[in-house]
Design a protein around this motif. Structure first.
Motif, short mmCIF file in Angstrom:
data_model
loop_
_atom_site.label_atom_id
_atom_site.label_comp_id
_atom_site.label_asym_id
_atom_site.label_seq_id
_atom_site.Cartn_x
_atom_site.Cartn_y
_atom_site.Cartn_z
N ASP A 199 1.13 -1.42 0.06
CA ASP A 199 0.21 0.36 -0.04
C ASP A 199 0.78 1.07 -0.51
N LEU A 200 2.09 1.11 0.31
CA LEU A 200 2.51 1.80 0.85
C LEU A 200 3.72 1.86 0.53
N LEU A 201 4.91 2.76 -0.76
CA LEU A 201 6.21 1.99 -0.44
C LEU A 201 7.48 3.00 -0.14
N ILE A 202 8.17 2.13 0.76
CA ILE A 202 9.56 3.67 1.47
C ILE A 202 10.42 2.62 0.76
N VAL A 203 11.39 3.69 -0.17
CA VAL A 203 12.04 3.30 -1.09
C VAL A 203 13.48 4.23 -0.80
N GLY A 204 14.95 3.95 -0.23
CA GLY A 204 15.84 4.70 -0.66
C GLY A 204 16.89 4.28 -0.56
N SER A 205 17.97 4.64 -1.36
CA SER A 205 19.52 4.34 -1.80
C SER A 205 20.45 5.11 -1.20
N PRO A 206 21.83 4.63 -0.83
CA PRO A 206 23.42 5.17 -1.02
C PRO A 206 22.86 6.31 -2.33
N VAL A 207 23.92 7.07 -2.30
CA VAL A 207 24.74 8.25 -3.34
C VAL A 207 25.77 7.00 -3.83
N TYR A 208 25.48 6.04 -5.46
CA TYR A 208 27.25 5.56 -5.49
C TYR A 208 27.19 6.00 -6.82
N ARG A 209 27.97 6.67 -7.24
CA ARG A 209 28.34 7.55 -8.76
C ARG A 209 27.48 8.25 -8.95
N ALA A 210 26.35 9.27 -8.29
CA ALA A 210 25.96 10.57 -8.50
C ALA A 210 24.14 9.42 -9.14
N SER A 211 24.06 8.20 -8.39
CA SER A 211 22.67 7.36 -8.68
C SER A 211 22.76 6.20 -7.85
N PHE A 212 21.45 5.85 -7.78
CA PHE A 212 21.65 5.05 -6.85
C PHE A 212 21.76 4.03 -7.21
N THR A 213 22.24 2.52 -6.43
CA THR A 213 23.46 1.19 -6.87
C THR A 213 22.24 0.74 -7.61
N GLY A 214 23.47 0.01 -8.81
CA GLY A 214 22.69 -0.99 -9.80
C GLY A 214 22.27 -2.31 -9.30
N LEU A 215 22.25 -2.42 -7.97
CA LEU A 215 21.45 -3.44 -7.24
C LEU A 215 20.02 -2.86 -7.48
N PHE A 216 20.10 -2.06 -7.18
CA PHE A 216 18.31 -1.31 -6.76
C PHE A 216 17.87 -0.90 -8.01
N LYS A 217 18.44 -0.57 -9.44
CA LYS A 217 18.08 -0.64 -10.37
C LYS A 217 17.50 -2.10 -10.56
N HIS A 218 18.33 -2.70 -10.79
CA HIS A 218 17.95 -4.39 -11.73
C HIS A 218 17.42 -5.55 -10.46
N LEU A 219 16.83 -4.70 -9.17
CA LEU A 219 15.08 -5.10 -8.34
C LEU A 219 13.83 -4.63 -9.06
N PHE A 220 14.21 -3.55 -9.17
CA PHE A 220 12.55 -2.28 -9.64
C PHE A 220 12.46 -2.93 -11.03
N ASP A 221 13.52 -3.49 -11.88
CA ASP A 221 14.15 -4.36 -13.15
C ASP A 221 12.84 -4.99 -13.46
N PHE A 222 12.92 -5.97 -12.16
CA PHE A 222 11.96 -6.84 -12.41
C PHE A 222 10.62 -7.04 -11.55
N VAL A 223 10.40 -5.77 -11.54
CA VAL A 223 8.28 -5.57 -10.84
C VAL A 223 8.28 -4.91 -11.83
N GLY A 224 6.35 -5.63 -11.79
CA GLY A 224 5.86 -5.19 -13.27
C GLY A 224 5.52 -4.04 -13.87
N GLN A 225 5.33 -3.13 -14.66
CA GLN A 225 5.50 -2.06 -15.38
C GLN A 225 4.19 -1.62 -15.07
N TYR A 226 2.99 -2.19 -14.62
CA TYR A 226 1.81 -1.43 -14.35
C TYR A 226 1.04 -1.74 -13.12
N ALA A 227 2.75 -2.44 -12.26
CA ALA A 227 2.27 -3.00 -10.86
C ALA A 227 2.24 -1.57 -9.84
#
Length: 189
Positions: free
Chosen positions: A75-103
């Motif tokens: 019902d609520l997502l709380i998402v956080g990442s440390p700044v790593y090379r001016a962005s979020f961590t690569g594995l953080f992005k990879h995790l969300f790559d698997f989330v359904g596009q309309y989910a």
């Protein structure tokens, strides 16, 4: 009595202990003070090794698939990442790559980040917000950024940060209630 909100927090940190994890735990605790919630924390230190080798969702181990489903059903997502090379961590992005596009359509997302100094605070606006805009999620206007000076080790010491966390939690709940009461079909249309 209404059902408890399902709050899922995702820490993009690659370390344990972690200031990012401490920050999103604190946000979750403040939300829990204001509403009945079921809280689940997903840490990349836990799922990252199994996640890293998968290229498609059907390649994910069951315990990682369960985390993806929890993200999609929150019902609520709380998402956080440390700044790593001016962005979020690569594995953080990879995790969300698997989330359904309309989910995540219409799902409230409270954005948080940690970094070495105040100049990294723009990660919320320039990296995290666009990622969740792709999903058509409802990113909450007030993000929470913390720098190293806000902590003593891995404990939040800054009263200014504690106040910002409390304000973010307070402002999030009306939107969580609104989104939880709306059928996804109405939000995706």
């Amino acid at each position: 009595m209404t059902a408890a909100y399902r709050v899922v927090a995702v820490s993009g940190s690659l370390h344990e202990p972690s200031k990012t994890t401490a920050l999103i735990r604190a946000i979750g605790a403040d939300v829990a003070e204001l509403a009945e919630i079921e809280f689940e924390l997903i840490e990349l230190t836990d799922v990252g090794p199994a996640l890293a080798g998968a290229l498609r969702r059907d390649q994910l181990p069951l315990h990682v698939e369960e985390k993806i489903v929890a993200i999609e059903q929150a019902d609520l997502l709380i998402v956080g990442s440390p700044v790593y090379r001016a962005s979020f961590t690569g594995l953080f992005k990879h995790l969300f790559d698997f989330v359904g596009q309309y989910a995540l359509v219409g799902k409230p997302v409270l954005l948080a980040a940690t970094g070495g100094g105040e100049r990294h605070a723009l990660i919320i606006e320039h990296q995290l917000r666009p990622l969740f805009a792709f999903f058509q999620a409802l990113t909450l206007p007030l993000g929470v950024y913390a720098s190293d000076t806000d902590f003593d080790g891995y404990v939040i010491e800054s009263e200014v940060l504690r106040s910002r966390i409390a304000l973010a939690a307070e402002r999030a709940l009306p939107l969580v209630g609104y989104a939880a009461a709306r059928p996804v079909e109405l939000l995706a249309g």
